[in-house]
Design a protein around this motif. Structure first.
Motif, short mmCIF file in Angstrom:
data_model
loop_
_atom_site.label_atom_id
_atom_site.label_comp_id
_atom_site.label_asym_id
_atom_site.label_seq_id
_atom_site.Cartn_x
_atom_site.Cartn_y
_atom_site.Cartn_z
N LEU A 44 -2.64 -10.20 -10.65
CA LEU A 44 -2.69 -10.33 -9.20
C LEU A 44 -3.73 -11.37 -8.78
N ARG A 72 -2.15 0.68 -6.54
CA ARG A 72 -1.86 0.61 -5.09
C ARG A 72 -3.13 0.29 -4.30
N GLU A 75 -3.82 -3.41 -4.64
CA GLU A 75 -2.93 -4.18 -3.77
C GLU A 75 -3.45 -4.19 -2.34
N LYS A 76 -3.85 -3.03 -1.84
CA LYS A 76 -4.39 -2.95 -0.48
C LYS A 76 -5.65 -3.79 -0.34
N VAL A 80 -2.09 -7.30 -0.17
CA VAL A 80 -0.65 -7.35 -0.43
C VAL A 80 0.04 -6.64 0.72
N PRO A 82 2.66 -4.66 3.09
CA PRO A 82 3.59 -3.54 2.86
C PRO A 82 5.01 -4.07 2.61
N SER A 84 5.79 -5.62 -0.11
CA SER A 84 5.66 -6.64 -1.15
C SER A 84 4.97 -6.11 -2.41
N GLU A 85 4.69 -4.82 -2.43
CA GLU A 85 4.01 -4.22 -3.58
C GLU A 85 4.90 -4.31 -4.82
#
Length: 131
Positions: A44, A72, A75-76, A80, A82, A84-85
């Motif tokens: 990422l 998760r 990602e937050k 990233v 919502p 597109s995770e």
């Protein structure tokens, strides 16, 4: 499609890799949740995120539920958006309601498949996921 396969059993990782060989441009493997989180965050941060993760639940060091929740959070933290995770398929021998619900509601898993997994079962699951 860039894939991360996470399972503490090497044989399971190899079987899943063989199922995806024709569909994935790149496949990486991790033997536990901690390795998975490290690989995910690195990809990422390098702006080369995984498209799909296949994650076992019962693993040493960090289990699949913990790894998915940490992914998760990462990602937050990195913005990233919502929707597109990374898509995550939980692949486990556990099929009880508690584990299935935890995967979907706490980890926001995309799909949940029980072992033993067949190539046809995985292909059916993948056909229902927009990758």
């Amino acid at each position: 499609m860039k894939v991360l396969i996470v399972d503490d059993d090497l044989a399971n990782r190899v079987v899943l890799q063989s199922f995806l060989r024709d569909k994935a441009s790149r496949i990486n493997m991790a033997a536990n949740g901690e390795e998975a989180v490290q690989a995910f965050v690195m990809a990422l941060d390098e702006q080369a995120p995984y498209t799909l993760i296949l994650m076992d639940i019962i693993m040493p060091v960090m289990d699949g539920h913990g790894a998915l929740e940490t992914i998760r959070e990462a990602e937050k933290d990195r913005g990233v958006s919502p929707g597109s995770e990374v898509k995550v398929i939980m692949v486990s021998c556990l099929e009880d309601q508690k584990n299935v619900c935890q995967a979907f509601f706490h980890g926001m898993a995309t799909c949940y498949l029980t072992k033993p997994l067949s190539k046809e079962g995985l292909e059916t699951a993948l056909s229902g996921i927009s990758l």
